[in-house]
Design a protein around this motif. Structure first.
Motif, PDB file in Angstrom:
ATOM      1  N   HIS A   9       0.826  -1.214   0.000  1.00  0.00           N
ATOM      2  CA  HIS A   9       0.000   0.000   0.000  1.00  0.00           C
ATOM      3  C   HIS A   9       0.859   1.263   0.000  1.00  0.00           C
ATOM      4  CE1 HIS A   9       0.689  -0.317   4.410  1.00  0.00           C
ATOM      5  NE2 HIS A   9       0.520   0.996   4.401  1.00  0.00           N
ATOM      6  N   ARG A  10       2.028   1.191   0.632  1.00  0.00           N
ATOM      7  CA  ARG A  10       2.922   2.349   0.633  1.00  0.00           C
ATOM      8  C   ARG A  10       3.585   2.517  -0.725  1.00  0.00           C
ATOM      9  NH1 ARG A  10       6.894   1.930   5.596  1.00  0.00           N
ATOM     10  NH2 ARG A  10       7.798   3.702   4.447  1.00  0.00           N
ATOM     11  N   ALA A  13       0.991   4.069  -2.935  1.00  0.00           N
ATOM     12  CA  ALA A  13       0.763   5.480  -2.602  1.00  0.00           C
ATOM     13  C   ALA A  13       1.875   6.354  -3.175  1.00  0.00           C
ATOM     14  CB  ALA A  13       0.679   5.649  -1.081  1.00  0.00           C
ATOM     15  N   ARG A  14       3.113   5.885  -3.089  1.00  0.00           N
ATOM     16  CA  ARG A  14       4.241   6.654  -3.621  1.00  0.00           C
ATOM     17  C   ARG A  14       4.169   6.724  -5.146  1.00  0.00           C
ATOM     18  NH1 ARG A  14       7.323  10.890  -3.604  1.00  0.00           N
ATOM     19  NH2 ARG A  14       9.492  10.509  -4.247  1.00  0.00           N
ATOM     20  N   GLU A  16       1.465   6.614  -6.981  1.00  0.00           N
ATOM     21  CA  GLU A  16       0.380   7.536  -7.332  1.00  0.00           C
ATOM     22  C   GLU A  16       0.832   8.986  -7.187  1.00  0.00           C
ATOM     23  OE1 GLU A  16      -2.624   7.174  -8.632  1.00  0.00           O
ATOM     24  OE2 GLU A  16      -2.248   5.041  -8.886  1.00  0.00           O
ATOM     25  N   GLU A  17       1.590   9.249  -6.139  1.00  0.00           N
ATOM     26  CA  GLU A  17       2.097  10.606  -5.914  1.00  0.00           C
ATOM     27  C   GLU A  17       3.020  11.045  -7.045  1.00  0.00           C
ATOM     28  OE1 GLU A  17       5.062  12.885  -2.730  1.00  0.00           O
ATOM     29  OE2 GLU A  17       4.198  10.934  -2.218  1.00  0.00           O
TER      30      GLU A  17
END
Length: 207
Positions: A9-10, A13-14, A16-17
């Motif tokens: 999940h991390r 998230a990175r 996507e950023e």
């Protein structure tokens, strides 16, 4: 051994950023067909994990059986067909009858056969055993790296320890800098692979 990556999940998230900061669409970043091929997870399963949802995993034994069959069905020889059962059997030191059962999911490989099979197909042994989330997370590291290079190639060069080149980046276009960074990263990866091979050979000699 599982690589010390952050949880899936991390990683997502990175990605996507960075994807948003680079102005890229999801389809430009996530190649589900390639990710499926590299992980042994179905394309639908890859999409489910990319959407942040959990994937139903039937357990280690079913997973290994599925991945073996996936390798047999997805990998091709020089003629564009599945590898001959006799060739696979010779590579793993087994009979053709048992090997046929193995690649159709009727039999589970031993640790030795699994290792030999992974070597035959040119994949890591983790390909057969990693959970879907761990397998996808592993493959997404290359996606993450590529995005980090796009977003800030100078930083990635410094992270790779190439301070001299990083200090001359003003002389290059951004595209040139990105390509140089990718080249340096590839060389570093190859050198690490050689170092790991040498280390294993030294350990075997000690034994």
């Amino acid at each position: 051994m599982r690589e010390p990556y952050p949880p899936l999940h991390r990683t997502l998230a990175r990605i996507e950023e960075l994807r948003e900061s680079c102005g890229l669409g999801r389809d430009e970043v996530f190649d589900t067909a390639r990710l499926s091929y590299q992980t042994g997870v179905s394309e639908d399963g890859v999409r489910t994990l990319l959407d942040g949802q959990e994937l139903n995993d039937q357990g280690a034994e079913a997973r290994v059986r599925h991945r073996v069959t996936f390798l047999y069905e997805s990998r091709r020889n020089g003629q564009g067909t599945s590898f001959d059962i006799r060739e696979i059997a010779a590579a793993i030191g087994a009979t053709t009858t048992w090997t046929r059962k193995l690649v159709t999911g009727e039999a589970k490989p031993s640790i030795v056969a699994g290792h030999d099979l992974a070597k035959f197909y040119g994949v890591s042994t983790g390909f057969l055993t990693d959970s879907p989330a761990d397998a996808l997370n592993r493959e997404l590291q290359s996606v993450l790296f590529d995005l980090e290079v796009r977003a800030d190639p100078e930083k990635r060069l410094k992270d790779l320890g190439v301070a001299h080149i990083a200090g001359r980046t003003s002389e290059w276009s951004r595209d040139q800098l990105v390509e140089v960074t990718r080249m340096v990263a590839s060389i570093a990866k190859d050198l690490q692979r050689v170092a790991n091979t040498v280390a294993r050979m030294e350990q075997e000699e000690i034994r």
